[in-house]
Structures are given as C-alpha cells and as structure tokens.
Design a protein around this motif. Structure first.
Motif, PDB file in Angstrom:
ATOM      1  N   GLU A 121      31.820 -70.335 -14.356  1.00 32.23           N
ATOM      2  CA  GLU A 121      32.675 -69.934 -13.183  1.00 32.23           C
ATOM      3  C   GLU A 121      32.249 -69.431 -12.085  1.00 32.23           C
ATOM      4  OE1 GLU A 121      36.186 -68.187 -15.006  1.00 32.23           O
ATOM      5  OE2 GLU A 121      35.566 -66.449 -14.766  1.00 32.23           O
ATOM      6  N   ALA A 122      32.846 -69.856 -10.839  1.00 31.90           N
ATOM      7  CA  ALA A 122      32.215 -69.329  -9.599  1.00 31.90           C
ATOM      8  C   ALA A 122      32.440 -67.680  -9.513  1.00 31.90           C
ATOM      9  CB  ALA A 122      33.052 -69.832  -8.173  1.00 31.90           C
ATOM     10  N   GLY A 123      31.454 -67.076  -9.182  1.00 30.61           N
ATOM     11  CA  GLY A 123      31.416 -65.635  -9.180  1.00 30.61           C
ATOM     12  C   GLY A 123      30.997 -65.017  -7.805  1.00 30.61           C
ATOM     13  N   GLY A 124      31.429 -64.008  -7.349  1.00 37.41           N
ATOM     14  CA  GLY A 124      31.018 -63.217  -6.356  1.00 37.41           C
ATOM     15  C   GLY A 124      30.769 -61.749  -6.441  1.00 37.41           C
ATOM     16  N   ILE A 125      30.187 -61.165  -5.587  1.00 35.73           N
ATOM     17  CA  ILE A 125      29.584 -59.705  -5.577  1.00 35.73           C
ATOM     18  C   ILE A 125      30.121 -59.184  -4.070  1.00 35.73           C
ATOM     19  CG2 ILE A 125      28.057 -57.834  -5.799  1.00 35.73           C
ATOM     20  CD1 ILE A 125      26.198 -59.714  -7.251  1.00 35.73           C
ATOM     21  N   LEU A 126      30.915 -58.066  -4.268  1.00 33.65           N
ATOM     22  CA  LEU A 126      31.416 -57.364  -3.065  1.00 33.65           C
ATOM     23  C   LEU A 126      31.351 -55.777  -3.318  1.00 33.65           C
ATOM     24  CD1 LEU A 126      33.114 -57.600  -0.784  1.00 33.65           C
ATOM     25  CD2 LEU A 126      35.152 -57.105  -1.963  1.00 33.65           C
ATOM     26  N   ALA A 127      30.420 -55.279  -2.307  1.00 37.68           N
ATOM     27  CA  ALA A 127      30.149 -54.012  -2.395  1.00 37.68           C
ATOM     28  C   ALA A 127      30.984 -53.176  -1.336  1.00 37.68           C
ATOM     29  CB  ALA A 127      28.422 -53.694  -1.878  1.00 37.68           C
ATOM     30  N   SER A 128      31.668 -52.333  -1.892  1.00 36.58           N
ATOM     31  CA  SER A 128      32.447 -51.438  -1.201  1.00 36.58           C
ATOM     32  C   SER A 128      31.859 -50.113  -0.475  1.00 36.58           C
ATOM     33  CB  SER A 128      33.779 -50.974  -1.756  1.00 36.58           C
ATOM     34  OG  SER A 128      34.650 -50.220  -1.082  1.00 36.58           O
ATOM     35  N   SER A 129      31.749 -50.056   0.699  1.00 38.34           N
ATOM     36  CA  SER A 129      30.775 -48.972   1.159  1.00 38.34           C
ATOM     37  C   SER A 129      31.469 -48.218   2.275  1.00 38.34           C
ATOM     38  CB  SER A 129      29.810 -49.903   1.926  1.00 38.34           C
ATOM     39  OG  SER A 129      28.892 -49.127   2.831  1.00 38.34           O
ATOM     40  N   ASP A 130      31.100 -46.764   2.161  1.00 34.99           N
ATOM     41  CA  ASP A 130      31.609 -45.884   2.893  1.00 34.99           C
ATOM     42  C   ASP A 130      31.188 -46.096   4.591  1.00 34.99           C
ATOM     43  OD1 ASP A 130      33.059 -43.816   1.480  1.00 34.99           O
ATOM     44  OD2 ASP A 130      31.193 -43.169   0.610  1.00 34.99           O
ATOM     45  N   LEU A 131      32.077 -45.791   5.453  1.00 35.62           N
ATOM     46  CA  LEU A 131      31.779 -45.633   6.734  1.00 35.62           C
ATOM     47  C   LEU A 131      31.038 -44.585   6.832  1.00 35.62           C
ATOM     48  CD1 LEU A 131      35.425 -46.791   7.909  1.00 35.62           C
ATOM     49  CD2 LEU A 131      33.263 -48.038   7.702  1.00 35.62           C
ATOM     50  N   SER A 132      30.569 -44.069   8.230  1.00 32.36           N
ATOM     51  CA  SER A 132      29.828 -42.985   8.484  1.00 32.36           C
ATOM     52  C   SER A 132      30.429 -41.782   8.273  1.00 32.36           C
ATOM     53  CB  SER A 132      29.246 -43.167   9.925  1.00 32.36           C
ATOM     54  OG  SER A 132      30.020 -42.686  10.884  1.00 32.36           O
ATOM     55  N   HIS A 133      31.589 -41.584   8.305  1.00 32.59           N
ATOM     56  CA  HIS A 133      32.516 -40.186   8.364  1.00 32.59           C
ATOM     57  C   HIS A 133      31.932 -39.410   9.617  1.00 32.59           C
ATOM     58  CE1 HIS A 133      34.249 -41.310   4.439  1.00 32.59           C
ATOM     59  NE2 HIS A 133      33.318 -41.328   4.054  1.00 32.59           N
TER      60      HIS A 133
END
Length: 193
Positions: free
Chosen positions: A168-180
């Motif tokens: 099935e269709a797959g995706g990757i999502l990286a959740s990233s911190d902002l600079s703070h």
C-alpha cells in the motif's frame, strides 16, 4: 503501491488552535504549511505513515521503533487532555524495519508493549493536521537516536526500502524541532540568524 511521499513538519503545540488561542495568529504561515503538507499525504492516498519524532522514547544508542497494535496520545501536558488521537500501529512494518536494520548493522529497539500513551507532541502536532485533512491510515512511530549521521542516513534509506516492499502507499514524515532561538527569552536563548 509503495513509498509515495515524504515531508518535514514542525511541532509547536501552540499550532493547535485549542492550545495556541490568539498566539496561533503568529503561526499563520506554519499552520498553512502544515495543512498543505497534510493534504499532500491524503491526496497521495498514504495508507501507512512512518512518523519520525525527536520527542518519543529515546535511547542514546538505538533507534526506537514502536510496534504497538495501537498508538495514541493526548495534549494533556499542554492542558488539553481532551484532545487525543489514536491510530492503528503497523506491527508488520515495525518487525520488517527492525529485521532489516539488524541485517544492516543499525541498532534498534522494538517497543511493542504499551504501558502509557505512546505518541508525544512531536508526533501529535503533525498528526492533528493529518487527521484534520482526513488521514485514516496505519502508523509506525520511530524515535531517532544519537548515532553517527551516516548511520541515520542509512536508516532513512532502509525505511524507504521497507516502504517499497509493502502493498500500500507509504509515506515518511519527519517531525522536527524549530530553532528554539527565535525571540528574546527563548529556551535556547535568542540568536538573530
């Protein structure tokens, strides 16, 4: 189907309208970008999402792969326990990723018990917008480790290759911190760049 889409998302809890309130106005472009990115995943009919977060269960020397049958979490830490999300976990993909990582010499830890809410705000903020856009697929949550850059890059390619193997269709999502470091008094101190 196979791997179809990837993205990077920030995860400030104030991007959630019920948490941010009037502060949300300051994040107008961020919210629009999260909505647009979420729609991209939905438009590409992603059914299995690999979500990488820096705030999940962390091991310094091993990537944590969450292999629970159900992944859930809430914004209780931010005063909103009533805002919660639950997704089915992709246990088969979790095992495949762990096996392939072991073959590649990349240390992982498969967390497949569920003693408490598994999803942190690093996952929940992007998932909030994905849910709003209509995402209804399965989830594999991964927390990165403090491994050498090249090993992390190899793991990213391994994730892509594992998604190529599923039906099935797959995706990757990286959740990233902002600079703070965006404003005076920021957690890491202000920096003009």
């Amino acid at each position: 189907m196979s791997f179809v889409v990837a993205g990077i998302a920030p995860h400030p809890p104030i991007a959630i309208p019920e948490i941010g309130g009037r502060e949300l106005l300051k994040l107008d472009n961020t919210v629009k970008a999260l909505e647009k990115l979420s729609q991209l995943f939905v438009d590409n009919e992603v059914r299995t999402l690999v979500l990488i977060s820096p705030h999940g269960p962390l091991q310094s020397d091993a990537l944590v792969i969450q292999g629970q049958e159900q992944l859930s979490g809430s914004f209780a830490r931010f005063g909103r326990p009533d805002i919660s999300l639950t997704y089915p976990g992709d246990t088969a993909l979790a095992r495949l990723v762990q096996e392939e990582a072991e073959r590649a010499g990349i240390k992982t830890y498969l967390w497949d018990d569920d003693p408490f809410d598994a999803l942190d705000h690093g996952a929940l903020v992007p998932l909030y917008y994905l849910n709003k856009a209509g995402f209804k697929g399965k989830l594999l949550h991964v927390t990165f480790a403090f491994l050498p850059f090249m090993q992390l890059m190899r793991f990213g390619r391994l994730l892509r290759d594992c998604l190529q193997k599923i039906d099935e269709a797959g995706g990757i999502l990286a959740s990233s911190d902002l600079s703070h470091r965006l404003v005076r008094g920021a957690p890491a101190g202000y920096h003009p760049s």
